[in-house]
Each structure stands twice: as structure tokens, then as C-alpha cells.
Design a protein around this motif. Structure first.
Motif, PDB file in Angstrom:
ATOM      1  N   UNK A 282       5.094   4.754  -6.297  1.00  0.00           N
ATOM      2  CA  UNK A 282       5.029   4.671  -7.684  1.00  0.00           C
ATOM      3  C   UNK A 282       3.534   5.665  -8.628  1.00  0.00           C
ATOM      4  N   UNK A 283       2.654   5.687  -8.084  1.00  0.00           N
ATOM      5  CA  UNK A 283       1.540   6.284  -8.379  1.00  0.00           C
ATOM      6  C   UNK A 283       2.735   7.842  -8.070  1.00  0.00           C
ATOM      7  N   UNK A 284       2.972   8.430  -7.314  1.00  0.00           N
ATOM      8  CA  UNK A 284       3.691   9.520  -7.600  1.00  0.00           C
ATOM      9  C   UNK A 284       4.685   9.624  -8.591  1.00  0.00           C
TER      10      UNK A 284
ATOM     11  N   UNK B 190       0.327  -1.403   0.032  1.00  0.00           N
ATOM     12  CA  UNK B 190      -0.162  -0.038   0.123  1.00  0.00           C
ATOM     13  C   UNK B 190       1.016   0.769  -0.485  1.00  0.00           C
ATOM     14  N   UNK B 191       2.020   1.018   1.177  1.00  0.00           N
ATOM     15  CA  UNK B 191       2.850   2.501   1.057  1.00  0.00           C
ATOM     16  C   UNK B 191       3.874   2.573  -0.433  1.00  0.00           C
ATOM     17  N   UNK B 192       4.256   1.280  -1.185  1.00  0.00           N
ATOM     18  CA  UNK B 192       4.065   1.158  -2.458  1.00  0.00           C
ATOM     19  C   UNK B 192       3.995   1.529  -3.152  1.00  0.00           C
ATOM     20  N   UNK B 193       2.492   1.251  -3.564  1.00  0.00           N
ATOM     21  CA  UNK B 193       1.719   1.846  -4.694  1.00  0.00           C
ATOM     22  C   UNK B 193       1.750   3.371  -4.320  1.00  0.00           C
ATOM     23  N   UNK B 194       1.600   4.083  -3.287  1.00  0.00           N
ATOM     24  CA  UNK B 194       1.549   5.586  -3.167  1.00  0.00           C
ATOM     25  C   UNK B 194       2.996   6.435  -3.814  1.00  0.00           C
TER      26      UNK B 194
END
Length: 442
Positions: free
Chosen positions: A106-108, A100-104
């Protein structure tokens, strides 16, 4: 430099001889496996520089890179994945909260739809290239922290990640000593182990111990209370919010990073449903004696919420004489000057500053094993080879000396860029690979 069929290698590119930017490679039979990909910080009174380990060595061999395993959600283990992944282009494995933290991130970076992130569970076993992987839950200062058993035909490695032995971690289960003993019973060739608190005698403080001292300090505070800590420490956030409610105050968050971790914890069912936080913008309108703000900036970061409050330029809240700021985080080496400047700025506004130097019960609790915990883990795992990592040279040296005193047959004490040859014959090839740092624009 390519590992052969009989080789089992460790090559740290970051985090071995320094705090942060953890990046490790394991090599066997022509292929590589990466464990963790983090960032580090250098701060002064006005700026914060973010950097990561240079990954040129493995980027030039990315056709041989089978995957990236991320042990937990701290920035020094996951923070550089989005930066390096376009060079690496390998699958990423981690638990749900870390994902969940990583997806933020990657999205940025605009690459969330390109990266294959495979979510794993504690206890899960699977294969990545020539390695068999088992995920082992350990307690640390962020949820779902994992050790790894990395097995091959010529030996098994116990890679601890960051850990401590916490009997009361507040969020998530405690460690399972019997399961760790069973891992040791299988026969572990090498343990690659966290050294951050290897110079500290005794045991680390449990998260569950902190509540009493925090209640005492909050009860004595006549005005606003602001507590600075690491946003990734969800257990601490739960403790702080509970202390606020029990003290008749309204808990709220100030700072982007802590807000992100809080929302991720709620999405992963790691936050108590009954424990509500107020909207951050409401903190500025409450009577001072009802305010309890949980803020970013525990390491003196120039742009964090606490530094802005100290300067008096925060748009939604102001500190004044009679308020209290509690630092509920240990000082990361290198941040001392920035923090001293922050303490001075707060005190100039009439704010009482409470740090871990305050007499009485502890306020912070390290997420890393002190010497008695290291002794316990070595007693359970019983490796043939000890490899200290995650620490500055004096931490690694103290850890290595401890393993020799414990009777571990071989202790390999090296630094970034050294090749640790674990099998067929233990040894170190110094400076085998180029290393360096890359400054990130954040």
C-alpha cells in the motif's frame, strides 16, 4: 445480479480453474464479501508478466461490498489489494503478518493512509455486513495462514484458504484437529477447499523433514551455496539459516522480496532472535566455502537475484565453478521453460544445480494438501457441499472426484465467473459474471 435474503452464493472471479490470482465473492441479502485479492505470473526466459483478476463486477457494486478478508500473505492472495482497492474502497481484515506485508504494498502505491486495515487474531470472531466471521489457524508455507468460517442464518461455509496438515511447521503452531472437528460438529453447509495438490497421493512433506536433506547437500558442496525458495516461506528461511550456521557458513539474503518478508517476520516476532543473518553485501567478500546465500528467483524470474547470478551481472556477488545452487521450491505450472533456461545458464558456469528431482530426501515441501490430507479434512468438517477451488481444471476435477468417493452429498465443480448457489438450493449458474485478467505494470 443481487443475492436475496434466502440466498447464499459464492462467485469466484479468479483462482478457480487456474493457479494464482485468487479472488472470491460471497453474496447474501443484497451484499457481498470478498475473500483474497491476489496476483499471478507468466514467465518466459526474458520477461515476467504480472496480472490479476478483473474486478469490474464487484467494482460496479462497491456500495454493496462489505469488506475484504485476506487469508494469508502469499502474493496470489494479497498481491493485488493495492491495485484494486481504489475501485473497492472497503475495509480490509487480516492477521498481523499479512498486514505488515500488505502495508509495504500500500505504501508503494501511495495509499497506505487511505486503507483501513483491521488486524485480527486466530480464533477471533466478528461481523462483516450480513456475515459472521471466524478466523481459524491452519498450517501452510507462510505464517498465520487462516481458514474462515463464514456464517449466515441460512448456513455456514468453511473456506479453507491454502493449507496443509503439517505436524512440524517450524514457525507458529501446528493445526488443531480437535478444533476442526468441533467446527464440523456445528454443521457446515459447504466447504470451499484448496485443490492445488488434489492429484498427489499420500501426505504433503512437513517443513520439519527438510533439514536433514539440506544438511546433506550443503555438506557436500565445496564452494558457495545458494538456495532459491519463496521469500514468504518464513519457516523455510529459518531452516535454511539454521542449516547454514550448523554447516559453518554465514547466511545472508539476496533479493528484495525475501528481504521484505524477513524484516516483516522479525517485526512480528516470527524470527528466532538468536538467528542472525549477515549483511547481503558481505556475501561477495567471504571465502566460497563460508557463503550461504538465500536468493529470490526460484521460478526463473528474469530480474530476480538468481537469474542475475546466472547471467554474471549481479553487482555484489559472482558464481563460479564448484558452487552449488539448490532449488528449495516446487515448480509452479507455467514456469518450466524459464527454469530450464536458468538451469542451463547456471550449469554453463560450472555450477551444480540441485532440484527436487535429486535422489534422496525431499528438498521442497508443498504448502498444499495431498489426497490423504483432503480425506482427513473432509472427515472432520463433514460438509453437505464440496466446492473445489485454487487449481487448474485437472486439479479441480480430481478434487471433485475424491469428494464423490468420500460420500459428500453434493459436489459443485465450476470455474471463474460461475455462480455457486449454496442455499437455498445447491447448483451452478455457468458464466454468470464476466471475468478476465488485468496486466499490472510492476
Amino acid at each position: 445480479m443481487t443475492p436475496g435474503a434466502r440466498d447464499l452464493w459464492l462467485l469466484p472471479l479468479g483462482g478457480c480453474g487456474e493457479i494464482g490470482i485468487n479472488m472470491n465473492l460471497y453474496g447474501r441479502d443484497g451484499q457481498w464479501l470478498m475473500v483474497d485479492c491476489g496476483i499471478g505470473f507468466e514467465r518466459n526466459t526474458t520477461t515476467t508478466r504480472v496480472f490479476t483478476a478483473a474486478a469490474d463486477f464487484i467494482a460496479s457494486r462497491r456500495d454493496r461490498l462489505t469488506g475484504l478478508l485476506v487469508t494469508h500473505a502469499h502474493e496470489d492472495h494479497v498481491g493485488a489489494v493495492a491495485h484494486h482497492w481504489p475501485q473497492l474502497r472497503c475495509p480490509v481484515f487480516c492477521t498481523r503478518f499479512t498486514a505488515r506485508i500488505l502495508q509495504h504494498k500500500l505504501a508503494e502505491a501511495g495509499i497506505a493512509d487511505q486503507v483501513r486495515v483491521q488486524i485480527v487474531e486466530t480464533g477471533e470472531r466478528h461481523t462483516v455486513g450480513p456475515f459472521d466471521i471466524e478466523w481459524v489457524g491452519l498450517t501452510h508455507s507462510t505464517p498465520e495462514s487462516q481458514a474462515l468460517v463464514i456464517s449466515a442464518e441460512n448456513g455456514a461455509i468453511f473456506h479453507t484458504g491454502d493449507w496443509k496438515l503439517d505436524p512440524e511447521p517450524i514457525v507458529g503452531p501446528t493445526y488443531d484437529a480437535e478444533a476442526l472437528k468441533r467446527i464440523g460438529d456445528r454443521g457446515i453447509l459447504a466447504m470451499v477447499c484448496d485443490s492445488t495438490s488434489a492429484t498427489v497421493d499420500g501426505w504433503s512433506v512437513s517443513e520439519g523433514v527438510l533439514r536433514k536433506s539440506l544438511v546433506k547437500h550443503v555438506a557436500a558442496a565445496p564452494g558457495r551455496v545458494v538456495v532459491a525458495g519463496f521469500g514468504s516461506n518464513i519457516a523455510r528461511l529459518v531452516t535454511l539459516a539454521t542449516v547454514a550456521v550448523d554447516s559453518g557458513r554465514y547466511p545472508g539474503i539476496r533479493g528484495r522480496s525475501v528481504e521484505s518478508y524477513y524484516r516483516s517476520a522479525r517485526a512480528c516476532d516470527l524470527w528466532p532472535a538468536e538467528l542472525e543473518l549477515i549483511r547481503p553485501d558481505h556475501l561477495g567478500y567471504l571465502p566460497p566455502q563460508e557463503v550461504f546465500a538465500i536468493a529470490t528467483g526460484s521460478q526463473g524470474e528474469a530480474g530476480a537475484a538468481l537469474s542475475r547470478l546466472a547471467r554474471g551481472d549481479h553487482p555484489a556477488m559472482e558464481l563460479s565453478e564448484g558452487d552449488t545452487v539448490i532449488f528449495s521450491a516446487r515448480v509452479i505450472p507455467g514456469n518450466e521453460k524459464a527454469l530450464e533456461a536458468l538451469y542451463t545458464a547456471l550449469q554453463a558456469r560450472g555450477v551444480r544445480v540441485i532440484t527436487d528431482a535429486e535422489p534422496g530426501a525431499p528438498i521442497p515441501a508443498s504448502g498444499h494438501p495431498a489426497r490423504e490430507e483432503l480425506k482427513a479434512m473432509y472427515g472432520w468438517i463433514r460438509p453437505g457441499i464440496a466446492v473445489p477451488v485454487h487449481g487448474e481444471p485437472h486439479h479441480l476435477d480430481a478434487h471433485a472426484a475424491l469428494t464423490r468417493a468420500l460420500g459428500v452429498p453434493v459436489s459443485l465443480n465450476g470455474r471463474n465467473g460461475d455462480l455457486f448457489m449454496l442455499a437455498p438450493t445447491p447448483g451452478i449458474r455457468r458464466g454468470a459474471a464476466p471475468v478476465g485478467r488485468v496486466v499490472l505494470d510492476r
